[in-house]
Design a protein around this motif. Structure first.
Motif, PDB file in Angstrom:
ATOM      1  N   LEU A 233       0.833  -1.192   0.000  1.00 43.26           N
ATOM      2  CA  LEU A 233       0.000   0.000   0.000  1.00 43.26           C
ATOM      3  C   LEU A 233       0.876   1.254   0.000  1.00 43.26           C
ATOM      4  O   LEU A 233       1.786   1.372   0.822  1.00 43.26           O
ATOM      5  CB  LEU A 233      -0.905   0.036   1.235  1.00 43.26           C
ATOM      6  CG  LEU A 233      -2.133  -0.877   1.240  1.00 43.26           C
ATOM      7  CD1 LEU A 233      -2.909  -0.671   2.534  1.00 43.26           C
ATOM      8  CD2 LEU A 233      -3.031  -0.616   0.044  1.00 43.26           C
ATOM      9  N   PRO A 234       0.592   2.211  -0.875  1.00 43.18           N
ATOM     10  CA  PRO A 234       1.332   3.469  -0.871  1.00 43.18           C
ATOM     11  C   PRO A 234       0.648   4.555  -0.047  1.00 43.18           C
ATOM     12  O   PRO A 234       1.070   5.706  -0.055  1.00 43.18           O
ATOM     13  CB  PRO A 234       1.338   3.860  -2.352  1.00 43.18           C
ATOM     14  CG  PRO A 234       0.012   3.363  -2.836  1.00 43.18           C
ATOM     15  CD  PRO A 234      -0.286   2.107  -2.050  1.00 43.18           C
ATOM     16  N   THR A 235      -0.419   4.205   0.650  1.00 44.29           N
ATOM     17  CA  THR A 235      -1.219   5.174   1.388  1.00 44.29           C
ATOM     18  C   THR A 235      -1.535   4.653   2.774  1.00 44.29           C
ATOM     19  O   THR A 235      -1.662   3.437   2.981  1.00 44.29           O
ATOM     20  CB  THR A 235      -2.524   5.503   0.645  1.00 44.29           C
ATOM     21  OG1 THR A 235      -3.396   6.251   1.508  1.00 44.29           O
ATOM     22  CG2 THR A 235      -3.249   4.223   0.230  1.00 44.29           C
ATOM     23  N   SER A 238      -7.326   3.643   4.978  1.00 42.21           N
ATOM     24  CA  SER A 238      -7.763   2.296   5.374  1.00 42.21           C
ATOM     25  C   SER A 238      -8.150   1.450   4.160  1.00 42.21           C
ATOM     26  O   SER A 238      -8.945   1.862   3.307  1.00 42.21           O
ATOM     27  CB  SER A 238      -8.948   2.410   6.328  1.00 42.21           C
ATOM     28  OG  SER A 238      -9.437   1.140   6.671  1.00 42.21           O
ATOM     29  N   TYR A 239      -7.560   0.257   4.097  1.00 43.69           N
ATOM     30  CA  TYR A 239      -7.936  -0.761   3.120  1.00 43.69           C
ATOM     31  C   TYR A 239      -7.928  -2.112   3.819  1.00 43.69           C
ATOM     32  O   TYR A 239      -7.113  -2.350   4.716  1.00 43.69           O
ATOM     33  CB  TYR A 239      -6.944  -0.815   1.943  1.00 43.69           C
ATOM     34  CG  TYR A 239      -7.210   0.166   0.837  1.00 43.69           C
ATOM     35  CD1 TYR A 239      -8.034  -0.155  -0.233  1.00 43.69           C
ATOM     36  CD2 TYR A 239      -6.624   1.431   0.866  1.00 43.69           C
ATOM     37  CE1 TYR A 239      -8.273   0.755  -1.259  1.00 43.69           C
ATOM     38  CE2 TYR A 239      -6.851   2.348  -0.146  1.00 43.69           C
ATOM     39  CZ  TYR A 239      -7.679   2.005  -1.204  1.00 43.69           C
ATOM     40  OH  TYR A 239      -7.908   2.912  -2.204  1.00 43.69           O
ATOM     41  N   ASP A 240      -8.829  -2.986   3.384  1.00 39.18           N
ATOM     42  CA  ASP A 240      -8.723  -4.388   3.755  1.00 39.18           C
ATOM     43  C   ASP A 240      -8.681  -5.220   2.474  1.00 39.18           C
ATOM     44  O   ASP A 240      -8.852  -4.687   1.372  1.00 39.18           O
ATOM     45  CB  ASP A 240      -9.860  -4.824   4.687  1.00 39.18           C
ATOM     46  CG  ASP A 240     -11.241  -4.615   4.094  1.00 39.18           C
ATOM     47  OD1 ASP A 240     -11.430  -4.868   2.887  1.00 39.18           O
ATOM     48  OD2 ASP A 240     -12.145  -4.191   4.833  1.00 39.18           O
ATOM     49  N   PHE A 280      -8.773  -9.527   5.783  1.00 42.36           N
ATOM     50  CA  PHE A 280      -7.798  -9.015   6.744  1.00 42.36           C
ATOM     51  C   PHE A 280      -7.484  -7.550   6.444  1.00 42.36           C
ATOM     52  O   PHE A 280      -7.669  -7.072   5.317  1.00 42.36           O
ATOM     53  CB  PHE A 280      -6.510  -9.847   6.736  1.00 42.36           C
ATOM     54  CG  PHE A 280      -5.878 -10.025   5.386  1.00 42.36           C
ATOM     55  CD1 PHE A 280      -5.063  -9.035   4.825  1.00 42.36           C
ATOM     56  CD2 PHE A 280      -6.074 -11.197   4.657  1.00 42.36           C
ATOM     57  CE1 PHE A 280      -4.480  -9.209   3.590  1.00 42.36           C
ATOM     58  CE2 PHE A 280      -5.483 -11.374   3.409  1.00 42.36           C
ATOM     59  CZ  PHE A 280      -4.683 -10.373   2.878  1.00 42.36           C
ATOM     60  N   THR A 281      -7.003  -6.852   7.457  1.00 41.78           N
ATOM     61  CA  THR A 281      -6.608  -5.456   7.310  1.00 41.78           C
ATOM     62  C   THR A 281      -5.259  -5.373   6.610  1.00 41.78           C
ATOM     63  O   THR A 281      -4.351  -6.160   6.885  1.00 41.78           O
ATOM     64  CB  THR A 281      -6.521  -4.772   8.689  1.00 41.78           C
ATOM     65  OG1 THR A 281      -7.802  -4.835   9.320  1.00 41.78           O
ATOM     66  CG2 THR A 281      -6.087  -3.310   8.549  1.00 41.78           C
ATOM     67  N   MET A 282      -5.123  -4.423   5.708  1.00 40.69           N
ATOM     68  CA  MET A 282      -3.860  -4.203   4.998  1.00 40.69           C
ATOM     69  C   MET A 282      -3.126  -3.027   5.628  1.00 40.69           C
ATOM     70  O   MET A 282      -3.731  -1.987   5.916  1.00 40.69           O
ATOM     71  CB  MET A 282      -4.124  -3.942   3.514  1.00 40.69           C
ATOM     72  CG  MET A 282      -4.810  -5.093   2.808  1.00 40.69           C
ATOM     73  SD  MET A 282      -5.183  -4.734   1.055  1.00 40.69           S
ATOM     74  CE  MET A 282      -3.540  -4.663   0.351  1.00 40.69           C
TER      75      MET A 282
END
Length: 401
Positions: A233-235, A238-240, A280-282
């Motif tokens: 992730l470059p940010t 929040s992403y999952d 799952f959370t990234m």
């Protein structure tokens, strides 16, 4: 300066005789002492953000070495401080006075209190390609400027009066949004805004990012290695796993996998198939393996990471199973050091670094693994948005600057 007069009466040569006292009395003796006013150094104009604590420390001198006292006009307190609050934005004209008890000197300065300026947001337009930025109206702002660049470091350390040609400026925006119709020209682009008010330009702290992945795959065949891509992730937004893989364009997303390491003596691969279990959370410092069914460009947006990354690397110094030494990692684009495999692995504390590996996909029909052993050949650049595999010989918290 002024002359201060001092009066003394001095009684000398006093003699006592019966019934009388004789002596010489000197009266009305005066002498003059020059008293010079204290000198106060010039005070610069200041600009702070709403919510900041202002503390000023003026300098003054006195030719007579008198004790000096400073006085401050409102809104500063008697110590020269002011804790600004919500609603305090505006221009203030402040006077500082220094006194030796008799004479004073004063200087003025202008204080600009900016409103909170950390409200930049970014999203993708309906084509899932074009970046659209928006922000809230700041009370008192006359217009906005927007800066963008491929270079996070320069944008993070932006000097609005002197910046390099790698930074582009869109100025005099009076609306509260801007669509970057040319965002596809760069794989990664960073954005920052400023609010202009009262003749001052206030640079907002938030930096947003648009990043595009080039994901490769073949639509047929049983070799899943031809569908794999190592990403990170470059940010910090929040992403999952499900939100990431389900937004892959054209329904080409298949699954996403991560390496789980709860301690040095175990490892496990957690796989989340699109719309399936094991979501799952990234996290920004972790690498992942993404499978897709065809070639595509996939753009994501969010808040950029400008701070150093800290890795919790796990490894064992003994044993033949190298899975106990592996860690899937990502990197950031603004580093003090060179972002290459050798710099990264040599920097692991206590000489625990062993090697770094990357998955190479020059085309959708080929794949290979490039391994760089510490101090060995095959060094490579570590790029934002890519995932890597780092091996270490013992547990180590590693902050990579």
């Amino acid at each position: 300066h002024i002359l201060q007069l001092y009066h003394f009466t001095i009684l000398l040569n006093i003699l006592f005789f019966p019934n009388k006292i004789t002596g010489a009395v000197i009266t009305k003796s005066y002498f003059n002492v020059s008293n010079y006013p204290p000198q106060l150094d010039d005070l610069p104009n200041l600009m702070i953000n709403q919510g900041d604590l202002l503390s000023i420390y003026p300098n003054a001198s006195d030719q007579n070495n008198d004790n000096l006292t400073f006085y401050y006009s409102s809104p500063l307190n008697s110590s020269g401080q002011w804790q600004t609050q919500t609603g305090d934005s505006g221009i203030y004209y402040i006077t500082v006075t220094v006194s030796d008890g008799y004479l004073n000197s004063s200087k003025n300065f202008t204080l600009l209190v900016n409103p909170y300026c950390s409200n930049l947001s970014i999203n993708l337009t309906s084509n899932n390609i074009t970046a659209n930025l928006s922000w809230n109206n700041l009370s008192g702002a006359d217009f906005y400027n927007l800066y963008y660049s491929e270079n996070l470091c320069e944008l993070n350390n932006l000097n609005i009066t002197n910046y390099s040609s790698s930074i582009y400026k869109i100025q005099n925006l009076t609306s509260y949004s801007w669509e970057d119709l040319n965002s596809t020209q760069n794989k990664t682009r960073y954005y920052r805004i400023s609010a202009n008010m009262f003749g001052f330009e206030n640079l907002c702290s938030d930096i947003m990012i648009k990043h595009t992945y080039d994901l490769l795959a073949t639509s047929s065949g049983s070799n899943d290695n031809l569908r794999k891509n190592w990403i990170s992730l470059p940010t910090v937004s929040s992403y999952d796993a499900e939100s990431f893989i389900s937004k892959v364009p054209n329904d080409y997303g298949i699954r996403i996998k991560k390496l789980e390491r709860t301690n040095a003596s175990n490892y496990n691969f957690l796989v989340h198939n699109k719309a399936g279990p094991n979501n799952f959370t990234m996290n920004v410092s972790v690498g992942y393996e993404v499978e897709v069914s065809n070639n595509l460009n996939y753009t994501i947006v969010g808040k950029a990471l400008a701070n150093a990354l800290t890795y919790n690397l796990l490894g064992l110094s003994t044993g033949s199973n190298d899975n106990y030494r592996k860690n899937w990692i990502g990197t950031r684009s603004c580093t003090l050091n060179n972002s290459d495999a050798e710099t990264f692995i040599v920097g692991v504390p206590n000489d625990y670094g062993i090697r770094v590996k990357k998955l190479e996909r020059p085309t959708n029909t080929t794949y290979s693994y490039l391994v760089h052993n510490k101090l060995g050949p095959n060094n490579f650049t570590m790029n934002l948005g890519y995932g890597y595999e780092a091996e270490v010989s013992d547990n180590q918290n590693y902050t990579y600057n």
